[in-house]
Design a protein around this motif. Sequence first.
Motif, PDB file in Angstrom:
ATOM      1  N   LEU A 257       0.821  -1.223   0.000  1.00 16.30           N
ATOM      2  CA  LEU A 257       0.000   0.000   0.000  1.00 16.30           C
ATOM      3  C   LEU A 257       0.856   1.275   0.000  1.00 16.30           C
ATOM      4  O   LEU A 257       0.327   2.376   0.149  1.00 16.30           O
ATOM      5  CB  LEU A 257      -0.935   0.000   1.217  1.00 16.30           C
ATOM      6  CG  LEU A 257      -1.940  -1.163   1.264  1.00 16.30           C
ATOM      7  CD1 LEU A 257      -2.730  -1.123   2.562  1.00 16.30           C
ATOM      8  CD2 LEU A 257      -2.891  -1.098   0.068  1.00 16.30           C
ATOM      9  N   GLU A 258       2.177   1.111  -0.155  1.00 11.46           N
ATOM     10  CA  GLU A 258       3.077   2.274  -0.136  1.00 11.46           C
ATOM     11  C   GLU A 258       2.665   3.312  -1.179  1.00 11.46           C
ATOM     12  O   GLU A 258       2.633   4.519  -0.918  1.00 11.46           O
ATOM     13  CB  GLU A 258       4.521   1.800  -0.390  1.00 11.46           C
ATOM     14  CG  GLU A 258       5.576   2.893  -0.285  1.00 11.46           C
ATOM     15  CD  GLU A 258       5.597   3.556   1.080  1.00 11.46           C
ATOM     16  OE1 GLU A 258       5.394   4.774   1.124  1.00 11.46           O
ATOM     17  OE2 GLU A 258       5.787   2.857   2.092  1.00 11.46           O
ATOM     18  N   ALA A 259       2.300   2.840  -2.383  1.00  9.83           N
ATOM     19  CA  ALA A 259       1.914   3.760  -3.462  1.00  9.83           C
ATOM     20  C   ALA A 259       0.644   4.520  -3.091  1.00  9.83           C
ATOM     21  O   ALA A 259       0.521   5.724  -3.360  1.00  9.83           O
ATOM     22  CB  ALA A 259       1.700   2.981  -4.756  1.00  9.83           C
ATOM     23  N   GLN A 260      -0.310   3.830  -2.471  1.00  7.95           N
ATOM     24  CA  GLN A 260      -1.572   4.479  -2.097  1.00  7.95           C
ATOM     25  C   GLN A 260      -1.346   5.550  -1.021  1.00  7.95           C
ATOM     26  O   GLN A 260      -2.000   6.585  -1.005  1.00  7.95           O
ATOM     27  CB  GLN A 260      -2.579   3.428  -1.595  1.00  7.95           C
ATOM     28  CG  GLN A 260      -3.013   2.465  -2.700  1.00  7.95           C
ATOM     29  CD  GLN A 260      -4.104   1.511  -2.241  1.00  7.95           C
ATOM     30  OE1 GLN A 260      -4.712   1.703  -1.189  1.00  7.95           O
ATOM     31  NE2 GLN A 260      -4.364   0.475  -3.041  1.00  7.95           N
ATOM     32  N   ARG A 261      -0.386   5.281  -0.134  1.00 11.14           N
ATOM     33  CA  ARG A 261      -0.132   6.253   0.937  1.00 11.14           C
ATOM     34  C   ARG A 261       0.362   7.588   0.384  1.00 11.14           C
ATOM     35  O   ARG A 261       0.136   8.634   0.988  1.00 11.14           O
ATOM     36  CB  ARG A 261       0.918   5.700   1.923  1.00 11.14           C
ATOM     37  CG  ARG A 261       0.383   4.574   2.765  1.00 11.14           C
ATOM     38  CD  ARG A 261       1.352   4.191   3.878  1.00 11.14           C
ATOM     39  NE  ARG A 261       1.059   2.838   4.324  1.00 11.14           N
ATOM     40  CZ  ARG A 261       1.837   1.786   4.128  1.00 11.14           C
ATOM     41  NH1 ARG A 261       3.009   1.924   3.517  1.00 11.14           N
ATOM     42  NH2 ARG A 261       1.486   0.594   4.555  1.00 11.14           N
ATOM     43  N   ARG A 262       1.059   7.548  -0.744  1.00 11.30           N
ATOM     44  CA  ARG A 262       1.588   8.789  -1.321  1.00 11.30           C
ATOM     45  C   ARG A 262       0.459   9.766  -1.673  1.00 11.30           C
ATOM     46  O   ARG A 262       0.648  10.977  -1.743  1.00 11.30           O
ATOM     47  CB  ARG A 262       2.411   8.497  -2.582  1.00 11.30           C
ATOM     48  CG  ARG A 262       3.663   7.703  -2.296  1.00 11.30           C
ATOM     49  CD  ARG A 262       4.344   7.266  -3.587  1.00 11.30           C
ATOM     50  NE  ARG A 262       5.107   8.339  -4.207  1.00 11.30           N
ATOM     51  CZ  ARG A 262       6.324   8.716  -3.855  1.00 11.30           C
ATOM     52  NH1 ARG A 262       6.934   8.098  -2.867  1.00 11.30           N
ATOM     53  NH2 ARG A 262       6.954   9.699  -4.474  1.00 11.30           N
TER      54      ARG A 262
ATOM     55  N   CYS B 245       5.694   6.060   8.697  1.00  5.60           N
ATOM     56  CA  CYS B 245       5.962   5.785   7.280  1.00  5.60           C
ATOM     57  C   CYS B 245       7.456   5.909   6.965  1.00  5.60           C
ATOM     58  O   CYS B 245       8.124   6.838   7.424  1.00  5.60           O
ATOM     59  CB  CYS B 245       5.157   6.761   6.426  1.00  5.60           C
ATOM     60  SG  CYS B 245       5.341   6.431   4.677  1.00  5.60           S
ATOM     61  N   ASN B 246       7.969   4.992   6.145  1.00  6.21           N
ATOM     62  CA  ASN B 246       9.389   5.020   5.764  1.00  6.21           C
ATOM     63  C   ASN B 246       9.658   6.061   4.680  1.00  6.21           C
ATOM     64  O   ASN B 246      10.778   6.542   4.555  1.00  6.21           O
ATOM     65  CB  ASN B 246       9.843   3.643   5.253  1.00  6.21           C
ATOM     66  CG  ASN B 246       9.877   2.631   6.385  1.00  6.21           C
ATOM     67  OD1 ASN B 246      10.243   2.987   7.498  1.00  6.21           O
ATOM     68  ND2 ASN B 246       9.489   1.404   6.105  1.00  6.21           N
TER      69      ASN B 246
END
Length: 968
Positions: free
Chosen positions: A654-659, A694-695
Amino acid sequence: FCLENTDPRMRGRGIQLLSQVLLQCYSLLQEKEVLHLVLFYESRLQDNHLVIPSVLQGLRALSMCEVLSPGLAVSVLKAIFQEVHVQSLLQLDRHTVYSIITNFMNTREEELKGLGANFTFGFIQVMDGEKDPRNLLVAFQIVHDLIAKDYALGPFVEELFEVTSCYFPVDFTPPPNDPHGIQREDLILSLRAVLASTTQFAEFLLPLLIEKLDSELQSAKLDSLQTLTACCAIYGQKELQEFLPSLWSSLRREVFQTASEKIETECLTALRALSACLSRSVLSSDSEDLLDSFLSSILQDCRHHLCEPDMKLVWPSAKLLQAAAGASLRAYHRISHSVLPLLLEQYTKHTQSSQRRTILEMLLGFLELQQKWGHVEEDESPLLSHQAPVCSVVFSALLDPSVQLQLVGIKALTVLGSLQGFLSSSNLELVVDHLIRLALHEEDSQSSEAAMEAAGSLAPTYPKVFSGHMVPKLEEELQSGRAGRGESYQKRHSLQQRCLQALAAVSTHTSIVKETVPILLQHLQKVQKGTEAKNTQDVIAVCQSLHRVALQCQQDAEGCWYFHQKVVPCLLAMAVQAAMPESTHTLPGKALLEEEVLTAMIPVISAATTHLSPELAAQSVSHVVPLFLDGDVSFLPLNSSPCSFQPFGDGECLEAQRRLVALLMAFVCSLPRDVAIPQQEWLLRELLALSCSCNCPFTATTAAKCFAGLVNKHPAGQQLDEILQLAVNRMESSLAEGPRRTQALALLLWVTKALVLRYHPLSSCLTDKLLGLLGDTELGPATADGFSLLMAESPDVLHKGCHADVRIMFRQRFFTDNVPKLVRGFHGAGPDVKANYLKGLSHVLNHLPKPVLVTELPTLLSLLLEALSCSDRVVQLSTLSCLHPLLLEAPQIMSLHVDTLVTKFLNLTSSPTMAVRIAALRCAHALTSLPTTVLLPYKGRVIRALAKPLDDKKRLVRKEAVAARGEW
């Protein structure tokens, strides 16, 4: 005893005591007491000259009594006029006489008018020979009131004029450190108000003005011209008639010969005022039309210069003609009937671009005057009778290879378009074709940008022509640019960029916005699906165009709402699709998730949201927040994704969605303050968790900014206190140790800024935490840079444009509360972290209003000088930019440290960092504003030292070195 004493000094002391008592208690006196005292004081005016100053003080007190019997004011003034030789008194005593007269004029006007011209004559005697500027300001006001309140001047008009005009032009330089603060300008304006207050002075004043205009003194010329302009507001034909030829001759000579731009400007203003004055005069059937004869003489003296082949006096003549024509519609018609055909003929006759440009610029001046008078009237307008040749000249300029001529042509085209009814429908289509050609295919970017600006300013006047003719052609060009195969990528890319810019520029009317926005969004979708690696830049270009359209829509409620509901869901839908797991592995999907692209989308969404009405904003927020919290994608167009959208969920996938929290920030932080955000507490908790865990630095920072933006607008109360306590606990635990210290610092900085802006009590506690972190070897440098964030204007959140709660003078308050702590921290810090305190301090000072900084300078200067020795280039740069304005605004204080300043600046001119070298040279240049006597001992040394940067490898450094060394 004192009042009856034979020694005049003792009598004077007695009267002085009585006068001082009266000045304290004049309002308590009864009518009989006032009468008794007035008679006593009047008789004392015949006493010894040593007594007179105290007598006048007593009369000043009595002149302020409301119970003064009728006739006493006249009696007192008669006594002063007869018994006192005012100009032999000291300045303060003369001022007292003027005060008595002023008091009586304010309260006993009708009684004084009963004196007739004798009052005027008495005052002339009082004022004659006055030299002190403090008294002159009061005396000029009395003369102005005499005229304005219609006192009888009788046979003394010339005497009154002489007694005031002898000070014209004012020649006064205030002494240094003058406690009274009277400036030359005060006297000039006060005297001008007198001279220009009555037509009775005209026969004496106009010859004086002409005489001073012909003098060699610049200040006298300026004063005369400004006074003439002021007089024209009340004069008529009768006053001016005799002097018009001489006035015109002087004005013409000055414009033709002067090297001073100021004098030329004032001459043109005076000429316009003369022309306006003659235009206003109502003519009786048998009187001569002075306006016509005056304009005829102007035409006679200027017209032939427009035809001279060397074109030497073309501009002065054109300016004179335009000044006269700009006074009234009648004057404009008279001059343009004669000049327009001539200019059109000259344009055709000359073939050089530079000459044509000069002629077209003159023509443009007359077109702008027509614009001033509004509609083109069929029967009278000289412009309408030359419609075809004017259009022909302007169109030919647009086709000329000279960029400068094109630019003037575009300006002329814009003015012609603004004249309702001037351009025919066929001409309008031709205008659009020219604008498209210039905007898309003209090599020079100046012409291209000017053509786009012109399209934007004309589109609201002719929305149907632009939406029906220009928009389809731009769309066609955009598609051909995208599909082009034969041309290089560079050319196609350039054409696409210009098409996008032109579509945005022309979107200045709601009906056109409804045509252009779908084209821009369609292009964005196609670019997103493309496979070229360079499509990141293409996406950014579309976003920049959409941002421009959003800004242009903001003042129109219908256009603003259309743009918002069309663009915001579409951008969100495309971003959500790109963030879905199956799209992230392909190159085009990634383009929309790149930091640059998301950063370009933020201002689009923000600008589309800030100007919404609260009702429409509430409607929109009810869809957008559930999208991020619940994954509710139902309101999005293009919704073909079966996957769930969970930007606040856990997991690497979900890293892309968090952006995409960046887009949520752009929306919620731009909402009006009175719009309720659904599930706000839940949203705040999710943002808080994301910002600390978040990283990805980009995602963590945008989450922190979003959290801060919401906290800043959150109503005060228990809910806010709870969420802030939660945030403080989270930040403290993350800052203490662990891998997320940087994210926690970013959150601390943004939350502190949000609270500092609204004066929240917790802000001082958070600022203290930041001050403590300056001593941290790992986070100290980043914390020091964070002080710039606290003080600077933020572009995307926490500014007034997005309805943030920003209190006035928050910077001054932050300075007062925290700079002493920074200074103490610096003195107590170890050598390895001292630079952090200096950097933080210089950031705070850099953003402080300069007047505040100047007042605090003595206490901080030693620290700033120490900061220049710091090896950190950021500290050096911000300290230099802080010192530069202070050298100009506080030279006396800076002079005390000139030795240190010279040494430090010269050392930094050989810094390895270019920006530091430039800033040091600017400061060395600014040193020359210090007193010359302070600088002379250093002159030789500085000139020798500044020879080295003249050979610097960077051109910008050499440029600054030349300027600084030349000044020294």
